[in-house]
Scaffold this active site. Sequence first.
Site, PDB file in Angstrom:
ATOM      1  N   GLU A 285      86.303  59.718 -89.026  1.00  0.00           N
ATOM      2  CA  GLU A 285      85.625  59.383 -90.278  1.00  0.00           C
ATOM      3  C   GLU A 285      84.643  58.234 -90.113  1.00  0.00           C
ATOM      4  O   GLU A 285      83.729  58.056 -90.889  1.00  0.00           O
ATOM      5  CB  GLU A 285      86.647  59.078 -91.381  1.00  0.00           C
ATOM      6  CG  GLU A 285      87.427  57.783 -91.207  1.00  0.00           C
ATOM      7  CD  GLU A 285      88.646  57.942 -90.296  1.00  0.00           C
ATOM      8  OE1 GLU A 285      88.680  58.930 -89.550  1.00  0.00           O
ATOM      9  OE2 GLU A 285      89.524  57.080 -90.310  1.00  0.00           O
ATOM     10  N   ASP A 327      47.674  58.137 -74.753  1.00  0.00           N
ATOM     11  CA  ASP A 327      46.233  58.161 -74.608  1.00  0.00           C
ATOM     12  C   ASP A 327      45.856  56.988 -73.706  1.00  0.00           C
ATOM     13  O   ASP A 327      46.724  56.278 -73.200  1.00  0.00           O
ATOM     14  CB  ASP A 327      45.504  58.179 -75.953  1.00  0.00           C
ATOM     15  CG  ASP A 327      45.618  56.869 -76.699  1.00  0.00           C
ATOM     16  OD1 ASP A 327      46.406  56.007 -76.266  1.00  0.00           O
ATOM     17  OD2 ASP A 327      44.922  56.702 -77.707  1.00  0.00           O
ATOM     18  N   ASN A 659      97.280  61.283 -79.543  1.00  0.00           N
ATOM     19  CA  ASN A 659      98.347  60.746 -80.371  1.00  0.00           C
ATOM     20  C   ASN A 659      98.690  61.648 -81.531  1.00  0.00           C
ATOM     21  O   ASN A 659      99.851  61.922 -81.833  1.00  0.00           O
ATOM     22  CB  ASN A 659      97.942  59.378 -80.922  1.00  0.00           C
ATOM     23  CG  ASN A 659      98.282  58.280 -79.941  1.00  0.00           C
ATOM     24  OD1 ASN A 659      99.115  58.479 -79.062  1.00  0.00           O
ATOM     25  ND2 ASN A 659      97.633  57.163 -80.075  1.00  0.00           N
ATOM     26  N   ASP A 688      90.758  51.902 -86.684  1.00  0.00           N
ATOM     27  CA  ASP A 688      89.352  51.841 -87.116  1.00  0.00           C
ATOM     28  C   ASP A 688      88.808  50.419 -87.010  1.00  0.00           C
ATOM     29  O   ASP A 688      87.703  50.203 -86.514  1.00  0.00           O
ATOM     30  CB  ASP A 688      89.213  52.313 -88.569  1.00  0.00           C
ATOM     31  CG  ASP A 688      89.251  53.824 -88.676  1.00  0.00           C
ATOM     32  OD1 ASP A 688      89.271  54.477 -87.614  1.00  0.00           O
ATOM     33  OD2 ASP A 688      89.275  54.343 -89.802  1.00  0.00           O
TER      34      ASP A 688
END
Length: 855
Positions: A285, A327, A659, A688
């Site tokens: 997430e 260029d 896990n 997280d």
Amino acid sequence: MKSKVWWLESLTGEPDHLSKLNAGLSSAEARKRLAQFGPNLFRERDEKSLLRQYLSRFKNPLVLILLVASAVSAFTGEVTNFLIISFIVLLSVTLDFVQEHRANQAADKLRQSVSIRAIVVRDSQNKEISVAQVVPGDLALLSAGDLIPADGRVLEARDFFVKQALLTGETYPVEKHPGELPTTATEIQEATNAVFMGTSVISGSARILVVKTGTATAIGEIADSISRQAPATSFELGARRFGMLIMRLTVLMVLFVLLVNLWFHKPWLDSFLFAVALAVGLTPELLPMIISVTLARGALRMAKKHMIVKRPAAIQDLGSMDMLCTDKTGTLTEAKITMERHVDAEGQSSERVLELAYLNSFFESGLKNPLDEAILNHQHVDVTSWKKVDEVPFDFERRCVSVLLDNGQDRWLVVKGAADEIVGLCTHYETQGSPLQRPLDESARSVIQTQYHALEAEGFRVLGIAWRQVAQDHPHAVLSDETELVLAGFAAFLDPPKKSAASALKALENAGVTIKIVTGDSDLVTRHVCTQLNIPVTGLLTGKEIEQIDDHTLRARVETANLFCRVNPAQKDRVIQALKARGHVVGYLGDGINDAPSLHSADVGISVDSAVDVAKEAADMILLKHDLHVLHEAVLEGRRTFGNIMKYIMMGTSSNFGNMFSMAGASLFLPFLPMLPTQILLNNILYDVSEVPIPLDEVDAEEIASPRVLDLSFIRNFMLVIGPISSVFDFMTFYVMLAVLHADEKLFQTGWFVESLCTQVLVIFIIRTRGSPLKSRANPILTATSLLVVAVAMLLPFTPLGVHFRFEPPPARFFFILSGMVLVYLFVVELAKQGFYRWSMANHHRRHRFRARAA
Ligand SMILES: Nc1ncnc2c1ncn2[C@@H]1O[C@H](COP(=O)(O)OP(=O)(O)OP(=O)(O)O)[C@@H](O)[C@H]1O
Ligand SMILES: [Mg+2]
């Protein structure tokens, strides 16, 4: 009947506007109108309020299911559960939102610093404002190179030519004048007294009255059909497919767990919550947040190195770029052009050539380019006796520009442009020695050609200068007047190569980026620059050749050629498309109107701050310094960004996945849930948190040494190697908990919570580098956060909070066994990783060789 279009309405009918015309709007009035009509953006931006943006995060179905399920469980008495789950969901959504929002805001601010601006009259003064702030009733001033900021009526115009191919498909510039039109002129093509948003000024200048802004403009009405939702980058596609892969695995596993648990008659609500929590644990997430934070951080770091990113996703493409087309002027050369010679057709220095060149540059109203500036700066020429009657503006197809001049006695058309083109338009030539104009026959032509080719081979940029007498009553200059010209001679310019260019090119080549030069200039001049910069010429294609071959042949030839000379904008674009079709990730660096199509179609369009609006608008990134060294730095930065996102993906797919997999497995043979739903969620959010600093991390030098692309099969293989190791250690933990520690339900869950979190979090130190974790140091914040999370996990069972999560303090023995297992685990993963990379390298080389042979 069709309602009357706005450019047919009489301007005098709006006294309120007209009376204020010269003063423009007052600031107060402009503010009022901005509120009334909204910002001048032709695509509605989803400027949702912060609150709505925040709430939209809860739309994630998993989050909703989780909240509903836990609410249901609250009715059955599990109120703490409900509170914990709501709290964790809230925390994780907030964490995600705040991180992403902060990063994006900083990057947005940078982007605004290079946004296109318009000059309007406000309170009787000229003001430069952002295009988004232009309102109906504004007076805007336009000149060559500008993008037209809104739809409006032309009030004043001088040789005002506009390119509006975007709306009408007309490739040639059209002239616009003030005035009323017949009532039949209802089509945009016929609206010669009006200009339209999104089109661009080729030459001349004008004052316009803004009539429509934002979505009310002609382009706004068709915005949906032309809104080139930027095609997804290869990285975005990869990330999406990665998401799908995880999603499918998740659904399968969740269904499986649910069915098995129900089969064994475990409580259905608990089983359901458990399955959903598992799903939450499985989904990466944080991926969108990690991607946008990493990109935003990349953008900030690039800004420090003088590169502003307009489209963040392009950073990734920059990292994957293996081919850069550029260029010549300003990139490889200084763009401080000086005029060195002005010679007649026989090569004698000629004042007359200088005078004609000067007249042309002085009176032409197109975007003054460095060549014009060089002419005007060379030596002052008195032009007071001349008046300009008209002009045919420069365009990159014909490569010349004409002005029609009158001095009371004579009326001349004075033309200057690329030498080949000019010589092609002439039928006579003049020399200093004789007053007679001599016919330009075949032999004279070849002598003259040798002469200016010799100049070009010496590195001079050469312009041809020609003229023609026209009738005194000839009122307008048109394209067809550019025939039967008299060649006056040539102007030769020096554009010295940039000192820094050679080393920057080397650095880019060493970083795996091949350079190709795509220029409108002649091949001789370009070759000369290449020699000076030590660029070996591996092949040359000219515009003429490109015109004659089809896309298929072009594709075969772009690979080896590295010089493309005398190419017009459309041909530049074809070269880019051909390279893309060959599977390259192509960057394009350019600053002119002629570069805009290529900037669009390249994977990464790069321009400079001093470029014309059209180029800046089309580009994904803007260099604040016209310097290839900056670009090299930015390329490395792009790869760094890529590297950090890969770390997150690899973490998610290996350890975390392993896990969750063991969790599903364990639920098969255990009489109780291997971990409670709340514990899974806590586990997940702690994990997280440990990953949030990944965007800060350093990336090993070897990983940014060459272009990289997101390779799904690589990720899948990595997952198949590392995931199972994680599971094996999980099952060992189960064994220890049950057989050695004789754990009951609570202790089992606690033990596993701690073990899985430790392995999941600490493995970052192995995964973040391809080499030895002892040599490559992680960012201190990442290290600190990871260790902190591990410490929290270990201490939690001993705290009052742990009681709410139903933890039980494990015995000291557990921690001994735990540390041993974690160490062995990390060691085994490190070995597997090394083996994996060795194997995948060998595999890569084999595939490469195979491909080379096939090609
Ligand atoms: N102001 C001008 N007046 C006359 N001729 C011009 C002018 N500007 C450009 N040209 C001609 O058109 C050619 C192409 O223009 P230019 O060199 O700007 O193209 P480019 O593709 O942008 O190349 P570069 O790599 O030099 O930027 C020039 O080589 C020159 O011959
Ligand atoms: Mg150019």
